[in-house]
Design a protein around this motif. Structure first.
Motif, mmCIF file in Angstrom:
data_model
loop_
_atom_site.group_PDB
_atom_site.id
_atom_site.type_symbol
_atom_site.label_atom_id
_atom_site.label_comp_id
_atom_site.label_asym_id
_atom_site.label_seq_id
_atom_site.Cartn_x
_atom_site.Cartn_y
_atom_site.Cartn_z
ATOM 1 N N VAL A 68 19.559 6.589 -2.294
ATOM 2 C CA VAL A 68 18.169 6.434 -2.745
ATOM 3 C C VAL A 68 17.313 5.799 -1.656
ATOM 4 N N ILE A 69 17.777 4.702 -1.074
ATOM 5 C CA ILE A 69 16.936 3.998 -0.100
ATOM 6 C C ILE A 69 16.809 4.796 1.187
ATOM 7 N N CYS A 70 17.881 5.515 1.584
ATOM 8 C CA CYS A 70 17.782 6.336 2.796
ATOM 9 C C CYS A 70 16.794 7.478 2.595
ATOM 10 N N GLU A 71 16.818 8.103 1.430
ATOM 11 C CA GLU A 71 15.855 9.168 1.157
ATOM 12 C C GLU A 71 14.442 8.622 1.069
ATOM 13 N N LEU A 72 14.291 7.457 0.447
ATOM 14 C CA LEU A 72 12.968 6.854 0.310
ATOM 15 C C LEU A 72 12.372 6.528 1.679
ATOM 16 N N LEU A 73 13.189 5.976 2.562
ATOM 17 C CA LEU A 73 12.698 5.593 3.889
ATOM 18 C C LEU A 73 12.641 6.770 4.856
ATOM 19 N N GLY A 74 13.345 7.855 4.514
ATOM 20 C CA GLY A 74 13.392 8.989 5.420
ATOM 21 C C GLY A 74 14.446 8.823 6.492
ATOM 22 N N ARG A 88 0.818 -1.205 0.000
ATOM 23 C CA ARG A 88 0.000 0.000 0.000
ATOM 24 C C ARG A 88 0.856 1.261 0.000
ATOM 25 N N ALA A 89 2.060 1.143 0.575
ATOM 26 C CA ALA A 89 2.941 2.312 0.651
ATOM 27 C C ALA A 89 4.044 2.277 -0.400
ATOM 28 N N PHE A 90 4.560 1.083 -0.679
ATOM 29 C CA PHE A 90 5.680 0.944 -1.619
ATOM 30 C C PHE A 90 5.116 0.547 -2.980
ATOM 31 N N THR A 91 4.575 1.515 -3.693
ATOM 32 C CA THR A 91 3.854 1.269 -4.936
ATOM 33 C C THR A 91 4.745 1.479 -6.163
ATOM 34 N N ALA A 92 4.280 0.951 -7.315
ATOM 35 C CA ALA A 92 4.993 1.173 -8.574
ATOM 36 C C ALA A 92 5.036 2.666 -8.905
ATOM 37 N N ARG A 93 3.971 3.368 -8.571
ATOM 38 C CA ARG A 93 3.931 4.819 -8.824
ATOM 39 C C ARG A 93 5.002 5.535 -8.013
ATOM 40 N N ARG A 94 5.184 5.086 -6.780
ATOM 41 C CA ARG A 94 6.197 5.718 -5.934
ATOM 42 C C ARG A 94 7.596 5.493 -6.510
ATOM 43 N N VAL A 95 7.850 4.288 -7.001
ATOM 44 C CA VAL A 95 9.151 3.991 -7.601
ATOM 45 C C VAL A 95 9.364 4.853 -8.844
ATOM 46 N N GLU A 96 8.355 4.945 -9.683
ATOM 47 C CA GLU A 96 8.487 5.740 -10.913
ATOM 48 C C GLU A 96 8.738 7.204 -10.588
ATOM 49 N N GLN A 97 8.137 7.697 -9.525
ATOM 50 C CA GLN A 97 8.359 9.088 -9.140
ATOM 51 C C GLN A 97 9.799 9.348 -8.714
ATOM 52 N N LEU A 98 10.533 8.276 -8.387
ATOM 53 C CA LEU A 98 11.923 8.420 -7.980
ATOM 54 C C LEU A 98 12.874 8.595 -9.165
ATOM 55 N N ARG A 99 12.404 8.348 -10.385
ATOM 56 C CA ARG A 99 13.287 8.347 -11.555
ATOM 57 C C ARG A 99 14.122 9.622 -11.677
ATOM 58 N N PRO A 100 13.528 10.829 -11.608
ATOM 59 C CA PRO A 100 14.362 12.038 -11.725
ATOM 60 C C PRO A 100 15.396 12.166 -10.614
ATOM 61 N N ARG A 101 15.020 11.778 -9.399
ATOM 62 C CA ARG A 101 15.951 11.884 -8.283
ATOM 63 C C ARG A 101 17.093 10.865 -8.426
ATOM 64 N N ALA A 137 12.404 -5.169 -6.763
ATOM 65 C CA ALA A 137 12.961 -5.400 -8.098
ATOM 66 C C ALA A 137 12.786 -4.201 -9.035
ATOM 67 N N PRO A 138 11.613 -3.551 -9.081
ATOM 68 C CA PRO A 138 11.484 -2.389 -9.980
ATOM 69 C C PRO A 138 12.457 -1.263 -9.643
ATOM 70 N N LEU A 139 12.699 -1.024 -8.348
ATOM 71 C CA LEU A 139 13.635 0.022 -7.949
ATOM 72 C C LEU A 139 15.065 -0.382 -8.315
ATOM 73 N N ALA A 140 15.435 -1.641 -8.082
ATOM 74 C CA ALA A 140 16.781 -2.107 -8.427
ATOM 75 C C ALA A 140 17.026 -1.977 -9.922
#
Length: 393
Positions: free
Chosen positions: A146-152, A101-114, A347-350
């Motif tokens: 990336v993972i530290c920013e994603l998790l906060g 519910r929190a770690f969605t494909a949309r969230r991963v895609e939003q990370l692309r520019p960063r 896997a999508p983020l990797a």
């Protein structure tokens, strides 16, 4: 009486290049009773090296992930808490549903520019030096940022975190592994407490807030376990996807030249990197919840099973000329990210990070080449990765 193969008998060669050993075992059968390097009779386990058998075992509900079902407790679970790789349905179904519910494909895609921005900044800092360790300068800092920013996770001493993380997944000794797990558990407990008091716009805060339709939420222990899994697995595997992938290209200059000539091959090249030298050598332990057979070999209830991911992905019955690194082959079906209900959540983020890193590196470092031998391969049979990769550009 079942023959037990002592993998420690192969010496350092097994750690440096385990593929010939796995090939030798595969030629004798898809499943073997083995003793891992440094292990005793108490550490004997079944090792699956055939592709079809591995894929079936990864999806077999009779092979449990929860050691508590057999009266066992692992170090990380004892001090960290339950997480996706240590539970079975229905607990696994519940946890994965809440996390998804929190770690969605949309969230991963939003990370692309960063992800691209971090990649560019690392290359900006690295390239003026003309040479360096690709792991230290690029492959490690990209996914950990990336993972530290994603998790906060606040900015931390990355050298210290890398030491903790590496000891968790590739321990150099029992005492160092214990200390690393304890330090990480304490850190994550404090981090979650901080997030409860002052939630932010990050994945960990979202996991704390996430509630299912029936009001179900993650417990404190489950939150710690989930943060542990995402933080460790979310960067450790990607470090080695990038480093192993670049190493494969540098040791196969014809394939590197082909990729440089046609970046349209990149997605397939990254999948071939995952198949040929994936970052996870063997899946974490499974346990026979009942007597069963794997590849015609009887496995008694309670016995442990290691599913060889890199061994399966080099099976010539599935991939012709499997030891050849070929970015034009069709590597679909590889099990580098697992298979079944425990298929890697990240896997999508990797893949996003791996593709971004390798494309940007090759575009900005057209003269990239080895600058000496690669560092030692990590110990243990879980993670497949190098401590360093000297390169020049």
């Amino acid at each position: 009486m079942t023959e037990v193969i002592d993998l420690g008998g192969y010496g350092d060669a097994f750690r440096t290049d385990p593929h010939p050993v796995y090939a030798e075992l595969r030629a004798r059968g898809p499943v073997h009773r083995v003793r891992p390097p440094g292990g005793t009779a108490d550490h004997e386990t079944w090792l699956v090296v055939g592709y079809e058998e591995a894929r079936a075992a990864l999806a077999d509900p009779r092979l449990a992930k929860d050691p508590a079902k057999l009266g066992m407790t692992f170090l990380d679970e004892e001090h960290i808490g339950k997480y996706l790789l240590s539970v079975d349905p229905p607990d696994h179904t519940r946890l994965r549903s809440l996390v998804s519910r929190a770690f969605t494909a949309r969230r991963v895609e939003q990370l692309r520019p960063r992800v691209q921005q971090i990649t560019d900044e690392l290359l900006d800092a690295m390239l003026p030096h003309g040479s360096g360790d690709l792991v230290e300068s690029f492959a490690f800092p990209l996914p950990i940022t990336v993972i530290c920013e994603l998790l906060g996770v606040p900015e931390m001493d990355r050298a210290a975190f890398r030491e903790i993380s590496t000891e968790v997944v590739a321990p150099s000794g029992a005492d160092s592994e214990y200390d690393a797990v304890i330090r990480l558990a304490e850190y994550l407990t404090e981090l979650i407490d901080d997030k409860r008091r002052a939630p932010g716009d990050d994945l960990l805060s979202d996991l704390i807030r996430t509630t299912a339709e029936d009001g179900d939420r993650l417990s404190p222990g489950e939150l710690r376990g989930m943060a542990y899994l995402l933080l460790i697995a979310g960067h450790e595997t990607t470090v080695n996807l990038i480093a192993n992938g670049v190493h494969a290209l540098l040791t196969h200059p014809d394939q590197l030249a082909d990729l440089r000539a046609d970046m349209g091959l990149l997605d397939g090249a990254v999948e071939e990197m995952l198949r040929w030298e994936g970052p996870v050598e063997n899946a974490t332990f499974r346990f026979a919840a009942e007597p069963l057979e794997i590849g015609g070999v009887p496995v008694a209830q309670g016995q442990s099973v290691l599913v060889g991911l890199t061994a399966a992905d080099r099976d010539p019955k599935r991939y012709p000329d499997a030891d050849r690194f070929d970015i034009r082959r069709d590597p679909r079906g590889h099990v580098a990210f697992g298979h079944g209900i425990h298929f890697c959540l990240g896997a999508p983020l990797a893949r996003l990070e791996g593709r971004t890193a390798i494309r940007s590196l090759l575009e900005r470092a057209p003269a990239l080449a080895p600058d000496g031998p690669a560092g030692a391969w990590l110990p243990g049979m879980l993670i497949r990765g190098m401590r360093s990769l000297p390169v020049r550009w």
